[in-house]
Design a protein around this motif. Structure first.
Motif, PDB file in Angstrom:
ATOM      1  N   GLU A   1       0.846  -1.201   0.000  1.00 42.55           N
ATOM      2  CA  GLU A   1       0.000   0.000   0.000  1.00 42.55           C
ATOM      3  C   GLU A   1       0.880   1.250   0.000  1.00 42.55           C
ATOM      4  O   GLU A   1       0.627   2.207  -0.748  1.00 42.55           O
ATOM      5  CB  GLU A   1      -0.903  -0.037   1.236  1.00 42.55           C
ATOM      6  N   ALA A   2       1.932   1.217   0.825  1.00 42.06           N
ATOM      7  CA  ALA A   2       2.839   2.367   0.887  1.00 42.06           C
ATOM      8  C   ALA A   2       3.563   2.563  -0.450  1.00 42.06           C
ATOM      9  O   ALA A   2       3.825   3.692  -0.869  1.00 42.06           O
ATOM     10  CB  ALA A   2       3.856   2.156   2.013  1.00 42.06           C
ATOM     11  N   PHE A   3       3.854   1.448  -1.127  1.00 47.60           N
ATOM     12  CA  PHE A   3       4.505   1.516  -2.444  1.00 47.60           C
ATOM     13  C   PHE A   3       3.628   2.316  -3.420  1.00 47.60           C
ATOM     14  O   PHE A   3       4.087   3.224  -4.108  1.00 47.60           O
ATOM     15  CB  PHE A   3       4.746   0.098  -2.954  1.00 47.60           C
ATOM     16  N   PHE A   4       2.347   1.987  -3.489  1.00 48.32           N
ATOM     17  CA  PHE A   4       1.444   2.699  -4.408  1.00 48.32           C
ATOM     18  C   PHE A   4       1.233   4.145  -3.960  1.00 48.32           C
ATOM     19  O   PHE A   4       1.213   5.055  -4.791  1.00 48.32           O
ATOM     20  CB  PHE A   4       0.103   1.961  -4.523  1.00 48.32           C
ATOM     21  N   ASN A   5       1.096   4.350  -2.636  1.00 47.31           N
ATOM     22  CA  ASN A   5       0.929   5.727  -2.148  1.00 47.31           C
ATOM     23  C   ASN A   5       2.153   6.578  -2.454  1.00 47.31           C
ATOM     24  O   ASN A   5       2.063   7.787  -2.605  1.00 47.31           O
ATOM     25  CB  ASN A   5       0.671   5.728  -0.631  1.00 47.31           C
ATOM     26  N   GLY A   6       3.291   5.916  -2.538  1.00 49.65           N
ATOM     27  CA  GLY A   6       4.542   6.628  -2.793  1.00 49.65           C
ATOM     28  C   GLY A   6       4.609   7.287  -4.158  1.00 49.65           C
ATOM     29  O   GLY A   6       5.516   8.082  -4.430  1.00 49.65           O
ATOM     30  N   TYR A   7       3.648   6.954  -5.033  1.00 46.64           N
ATOM     31  CA  TYR A   7       3.610   7.615  -6.344  1.00 46.64           C
ATOM     32  C   TYR A   7       2.998   9.007  -6.247  1.00 46.64           C
ATOM     33  O   TYR A   7       2.799   9.680  -7.257  1.00 46.64           O
ATOM     34  CB  TYR A   7       2.862   6.745  -7.368  1.00 46.64           C
ATOM     35  N   PHE A   8       2.657   9.415  -4.996  1.00 49.16           N
ATOM     36  CA  PHE A   8       2.097  10.750  -4.774  1.00 49.16           C
ATOM     37  C   PHE A   8       2.876  11.412  -3.648  1.00 49.16           C
ATOM     38  O   PHE A   8       3.019  10.825  -2.571  1.00 49.16           O
ATOM     39  CB  PHE A   8       0.604  10.656  -4.421  1.00 49.16           C
ATOM     40  N   MET A   9       3.390  12.624  -3.902  1.00 43.60           N
ATOM     41  CA  MET A   9       4.028  13.372  -2.847  1.00 43.60           C
ATOM     42  C   MET A   9       2.908  13.804  -1.898  1.00 43.60           C
ATOM     43  O   MET A   9       1.817  14.050  -2.366  1.00 43.60           O
ATOM     44  CB  MET A   9       4.755  14.607  -3.396  1.00 43.60           C
ATOM     45  N   PRO A  10       3.093  13.915  -0.597  1.00 41.94           N
ATOM     46  CA  PRO A  10       4.369  13.780   0.102  1.00 41.94           C
ATOM     47  C   PRO A  10       4.604  12.384   0.688  1.00 41.94           C
ATOM     48  O   PRO A  10       5.341  12.252   1.658  1.00 41.94           O
ATOM     49  CB  PRO A  10       4.208  14.807   1.216  1.00 41.94           C
ATOM     50  N   GLU A  11       3.977  11.368   0.108  1.00 44.89           N
ATOM     51  CA  GLU A  11       4.111  10.032   0.708  1.00 44.89           C
ATOM     52  C   GLU A  11       5.201   9.202   0.034  1.00 44.89           C
ATOM     53  O   GLU A  11       5.205   7.976   0.130  1.00 44.89           O
ATOM     54  CB  GLU A  11       2.765   9.300   0.623  1.00 44.89           C
ATOM     55  N   ALA A  12       6.085   9.890  -0.662  1.00 44.27           N
ATOM     56  CA  ALA A  12       7.060   9.169  -1.474  1.00 44.27           C
ATOM     57  C   ALA A  12       8.120   8.438  -0.655  1.00 44.27           C
ATOM     58  O   ALA A  12       8.806   7.568  -1.174  1.00 44.27           O
ATOM     59  CB  ALA A  12       7.731  10.131  -2.446  1.00 44.27           C
ATOM     60  N   ARG A  13       8.266   8.781   0.579  1.00 42.45           N
ATOM     61  CA  ARG A  13       9.289   8.164   1.449  1.00 42.45           C
ATOM     62  C   ARG A  13      10.671   8.226   0.801  1.00 42.45           C
ATOM     63  O   ARG A  13      11.355   7.215   0.611  1.00 42.45           O
ATOM     64  CB  ARG A  13       8.916   6.716   1.780  1.00 42.45           C
ATOM     65  N   SER A  14      11.055   9.437   0.408  1.00 39.56           N
ATOM     66  CA  SER A  14      12.386   9.629  -0.177  1.00 39.56           C
ATOM     67  C   SER A  14      13.437   9.404   0.906  1.00 39.56           C
ATOM     68  O   SER A  14      13.139   9.462   2.099  1.00 39.56           O
ATOM     69  CB  SER A  14      12.506  11.036  -0.758  1.00 39.56           C
ATOM     70  N   ARG A  15      14.646   9.134   0.475  1.00 38.68           N
ATOM     71  CA  ARG A  15      15.723   8.888   1.434  1.00 38.68           C
ATOM     72  C   ARG A  15      17.031   9.417   0.850  1.00 38.68           C
ATOM     73  O   ARG A  15      17.059   9.862  -0.309  1.00 38.68           O
ATOM     74  CB  ARG A  15      15.819   7.402   1.778  1.00 38.68           C
ATOM     75  N   ARG A  16      18.093   9.306   1.629  1.00 46.85           N
ATOM     76  CA  ARG A  16      19.346   9.910   1.183  1.00 46.85           C
ATOM     77  C   ARG A  16      20.078   9.079   0.149  1.00 46.85           C
ATOM     78  O   ARG A  16      21.013   9.532  -0.483  1.00 46.85           O
ATOM     79  CB  ARG A  16      20.276  10.137   2.399  1.00 46.85           C
ATOM     80  N   THR A  17      19.657   7.848  -0.059  1.00 51.61           N
ATOM     81  CA  THR A  17      20.323   6.960  -1.024  1.00 51.61           C
ATOM     82  C   THR A  17      20.271   7.543  -2.432  1.00 51.61           C
ATOM     83  O   THR A  17      19.247   8.107  -2.829  1.00 51.61           O
ATOM     84  CB  THR A  17      19.589   5.596  -1.038  1.00 51.61           C
ATOM     85  N   ASP A  18      21.358   7.376  -3.181  1.00 53.82           N
ATOM     86  CA  ASP A  18      21.398   7.890  -4.554  1.00 53.82           C
ATOM     87  C   ASP A  18      20.239   7.323  -5.374  1.00 53.82           C
ATOM     88  O   ASP A  18      20.009   6.108  -5.397  1.00 53.82           O
ATOM     89  CB  ASP A  18      22.718   7.491  -5.228  1.00 53.82           C
ATOM     90  N   GLY A  19      19.515   8.212  -6.053  1.00 53.99           N
ATOM     91  CA  GLY A  19      18.412   7.789  -6.911  1.00 53.99           C
ATOM     92  C   GLY A  19      17.076   7.736  -6.198  1.00 53.99           C
ATOM     93  O   GLY A  19      16.051   7.482  -6.841  1.00 53.99           O
ATOM     94  N   PHE A  20      17.077   7.959  -4.878  1.00 57.16           N
ATOM     95  CA  PHE A  20      15.835   7.866  -4.108  1.00 57.16           C
ATOM     96  C   PHE A  20      15.564   9.153  -3.321  1.00 57.16           C
ATOM     97  O   PHE A  20      14.871   9.127  -2.313  1.00 57.16           O
ATOM     98  CB  PHE A  20      15.883   6.660  -3.153  1.00 57.16           C
TER      99      PHE A  20
END
Ligand code: SF4
Ligand code: SF4
Length: 389
Positions: free
Chosen positions: A44-63
């Motif tokens: 569910e979080a994966f699909f929600n992540g296609y909408f900001m602000p639920e993207a759960r970005s992180r410091r890893t390169d590309g994310f």
């Protein structure tokens, strides 16, 4: 419905009498909504992540936030179209249902001199609308979903594309090659998002053009039918070990749309480009797939779970393993595209030479050349953002 057809002699499809039409309810994305074997909070979080602000970005390169900002924006056009009738009717157009946003067309069909003339016009208009590849084939009920998915009832419902439309227009939109070099990353998902957004624009415009000529046209994207068998029948290319279509123009970097129509068309001929033979000496995608979802074995009728098509001899990916990996890394993955030797820019002459070698008895040389000369390691997203140092 016959399980095999004369076109199979040209495509090489091996369809047995056990064949069953696929029901979209069993598609892995649909299963994540109703099947406890695939459902999870993470999905569910994966699909929600296609909408900001639920993207759960992180410091890893590309994310990072800027990577998700772009990826999510590339899906925006398809999201707008998807939601047009969603609340009122439960239709999720482009994903579970055909696009219904059309104006009234012309009441009588335009009298083309011949199917050849109609085909030439449709091809020209499709290119104008932005299609990278255009092909025509006959309607084939085997590849139509036996039912489409209804997200309100979480069950299947009747496929709404009429079964009396004799022709299919298959459209291909290429995916950006440089973005696929950054897989796995949220950024690389932008290649998929833009592929679909361009696809939606092309599909809606071309279908409206056909309706304006007085013919029937149903524009479909990820809904209503399997895409790859129709694309093979329309002469786009062959299917690789990773279960993706491989074309001579873009390798495996393609998104597909279909228009079901009664405009008269001449059909394209399925094309053999040496993929089947090449994949027998190559296992890059199987080795590169983190969750081991791609088979090393020869094509077979083996299925892994209910998300697989029954009764067709082919390489079959374990969609449950693949999707779980997507969910865990919080974005889609195309490592199997990045590492595939056919993933090249064929506007360059030396890649066209490579393609000829790959489609010959010297295919082992082609594989060796790819090993030695092409950097297929992951590129950092900063490489893409900085304009490639
Ligand atoms: S998309 Fe990724 S996880 Fe899925 S089959 Fe390809 S490499 Fe494996
Ligand atoms: S990586 Fe190799 S085995 Fe896999 S689809 Fe591409 S050519 Fe075939």
């Amino acid at each position: 419905m016959p399980f095999n057809k004369p076109i199979d002699d040209l495509t090489g499809f091996d369809v047995s009498e056990d064949f069953q039409q696929f029901n979209q309810k069993n598609d892995i994305y649909c299963r994540s909504l109703w099947d406890p074997a695939v459902q999870s909070d993470k999905a569910e979080a994966f699909f929600n992540g296609y909408f900001m602000p639920e993207a759960r970005s992180r410091r890893t390169d590309g994310f990072s936030q800027r990577d998700y900002a772009l990826r999510n924006a590339t899906w925006h056009i398809t999201n707008v179209l998807r939601d047009i009738r969603r609340q009122d009717t439960g239709r999720k157009e482009g994903f579970f249902d055909y696009f219904s946003s059309h104006e009234a067309g012309w009441p009588e069909p335009y009298a083309f001199e011949s199917p050849e003339q109609a085909s030439a016009d449709v091809r020209k208009v499709a290119k104008l609308c932005g299609a990278d590849l255009v092909g025509f084939c006959a309607f084939d009920e085997r590849w139509m979903y036996s039912g489409t998915f209804n997200e309100q009832t979480l069950d299947s419902r009747a496929n709404e594309v009429p079964g009396d439309l004799p022709n299919v227009i298959v459209l291909g939109e290429s995916m950006d090659e440089d973005l696929t070099k950054t897989v796995p990353s949220a950024l690389s998902g932008s290649a998929t998002g833009m592929g679909y957004s361009f696809d939606a624009l092309t599909l809606l415009t071309l279908a409206q053009y056909i309706r304006n000529l007085g013919y029937r046209a149903y524009a479909t994207m990820n809904d209503s039918s399997l895409a790859i068998p129709l694309a093979v029948q329309a002469g786009f290319g062959e299917v690789g070990r990773h279960s993706l279509l491989i074309t001579p123009e873009f390798g495996p970097r393609l998104r597909l749309g279909r228009i079901f129509t009664d405009i008269p068309l001449t059909y394209d001929t399925p094309k053999k480009i040496g993929v089947q033979s090449f994949c027998q000496i190559c296992d890059r995608c199987a080795k590169g797939c983190p969750p081991a979802a791609i088979p090393f074995e020869p094509p077979s009728q083996k299925t892994h779970n209910r998300s697989n098509l029954i009764g067709v001899t082919k390489w079959t990916v374990d969609a449950e393993k693949c999707f779980k990996f997507w969910v865990n890394q919080n974005t889609d993955c195309s490592i199997c595209i990045r590492v595939c030797p056919f993933n090249r820019d064929y506007r360059r002459w030396y890649n066209r030479v490579w393609r000829n070698i790959a489609n010959s008895c010297l295919r082992r040389l082609a594989l060796w050349l790819d090993d030695k000369l092409v950097n297929r390691r992951r590129h950092k997203s900063t490489w893409w953002w900085s304009g490639k140092p």
